[in-house]
Design an enzyme around this catalytic site. Sequence first.
Site, short mmCIF file in Angstrom:
data_model
loop_
_atom_site.label_atom_id
_atom_site.label_comp_id
_atom_site.label_asym_id
_atom_site.label_seq_id
_atom_site.Cartn_x
_atom_site.Cartn_y
_atom_site.Cartn_z
CG ASP A 56 27.87 -20.68 -7.10
OD1 ASP A 56 26.92 -19.88 -6.59
OD2 ASP A 56 29.13 -20.38 -6.29
CG ASP A 115 24.33 -21.05 -3.35
OD1 ASP A 115 25.20 -21.84 -3.20
OD2 ASP A 115 24.47 -19.68 -3.37
CG ASP A 158 24.11 -11.65 2.43
OD1 ASP A 158 23.38 -11.88 1.77
OD2 ASP A 158 25.21 -11.78 2.09
#
Length: 456
Positions: free
Chosen positions: A69, A71, A150
């Site tokens: 996907d 983002d 992250d």
Amino acid sequence: MLKRLYNIFKPTDDNGVFQVVAEDQHQLSKFDVSRAARKVIDQLKKAGYSAYLVGGGVRDLLLDNDPKDFDVATDATPEQIKAVFSNARIIGKRFRIVHVRFGREIIEVTTFRGTHSDGAGGNESAQTDKGILTRDNVYGDIKSDALRRDFTVNALYYEPNDSAILDYTNGLADLQNRQLRLIGDPDARYKEDPVRMLRAVRFAAKLGFTMTPETEVAIYKHVDYLGEIPAARLFEEVLKLFMSGYATAALNQLKEFGLLAYLFPGTNAALDSGNSYYQKLVFASATNTDKRLRGGKRVTPAFIYAAMLWPPLHQAMKDLVDSQKMSHHDALQLAAQGVVSQQLAHTSIPKRFLIPMREIWSLQLRLTRREGKRAYQLVENPRFRAAYDFLLLREEAGERLDGLGLWWTQFQSADQAGKEALIKSLAPSGNRKPRRRRKPKSAASASDTPAPDGKS
Ligand code: ATP
Ligand code: MG
């Protein structure tokens, strides 16, 4: 292989910290990005905001993988984003994001995050007394946003119109070296969100990357923090770990790091008992899941959970049958209650998966009873296919079931006469002599499985 980048070491920032890689240095094209994601970026820019593609989409395009996907990160606040789109919804409390929907595609739009340590958090940032962030809605600029992400390979920003890639954390170098590096101080970053340990395992498994030593070593120190994460969030992470097509690699790492003890304590204990049947069943189920996903087949969380929890269920059932002389049926019900309630304290299992999971288990007993019309009725059961697959998995793992799997395989493909012959080949239930139980070879062998006879 990282095919799409020619020249990555171009520090252009004052401090030499971040890199802008221009179009002539990489092969990314705006047409690699979905139309929906480009539309979101274009509309935000038209409204006067900055907007970039970020996260897995950029990482996977650079690796020449198909992104799952896209983002988008922007300096617009959730309310401002919502005002730009008619098809937008603000979701999440711990971490507010906006979903912009285009048909079946959802673009996740997040506002640049800032740091909390400067005291600017107010009630937009909150943490438990163990330091775990329970709310992370302090906004900042693109650079602080990059540092709040992250892993370095997940913190690359791509602007499809001017074709720039922005790298504030040296993610491009890590991408090229196939390394997973947690941004910042690993101890602090795992503490504030222990789910990052599971994400480390997932990305290492999925990308085939090696964790840098600091990223890896700090996991062993913070495994316990996973106990603080809400069961519902852990359920979501389990699905991502087991349904990414790399469940086998992920499972190996979860076991190795001791993380499995927090996700599936009963399964972990059963694996630790050294029973090779349990080992084989759990890993065969992960391998089957990976194969099915690669073959474009459907995988249901109910099946994954049925397999993951089978070892503690089987063990508990066996104990009840052996020590309390309980019927298999009653033992299964009681054991299932215990196993499920222990599991729910760790990961939730939504009812829509819990009920079919228990049906897959119950059908394991019912599949042994095939006389008269029973076999015909069973194949009509909506859960038959999953239960049959599960039966094959048990046999594959070494459980001896008198050719039950083969019988069902033949029954399904036989014509009417063949089906009747198969049913006739079964001993009539009324005359069936009680079978002598063979002495188990060893406590851990598969042959001491309580053969579910379904009669009780
Ligand atoms: P996937 O291919 O699974 O979608 P992804 O990297 O896009 O991988 P997402 O869960 O979609 O992962 O998250 C999008 C991005 O948000 C990540 O790439 C990362 O930059 C950031 N992110 C997500 N979860 C966290 C977290 N717990 N802590 C810090 N940053 C996070
Ligand atoms: Mg993503």
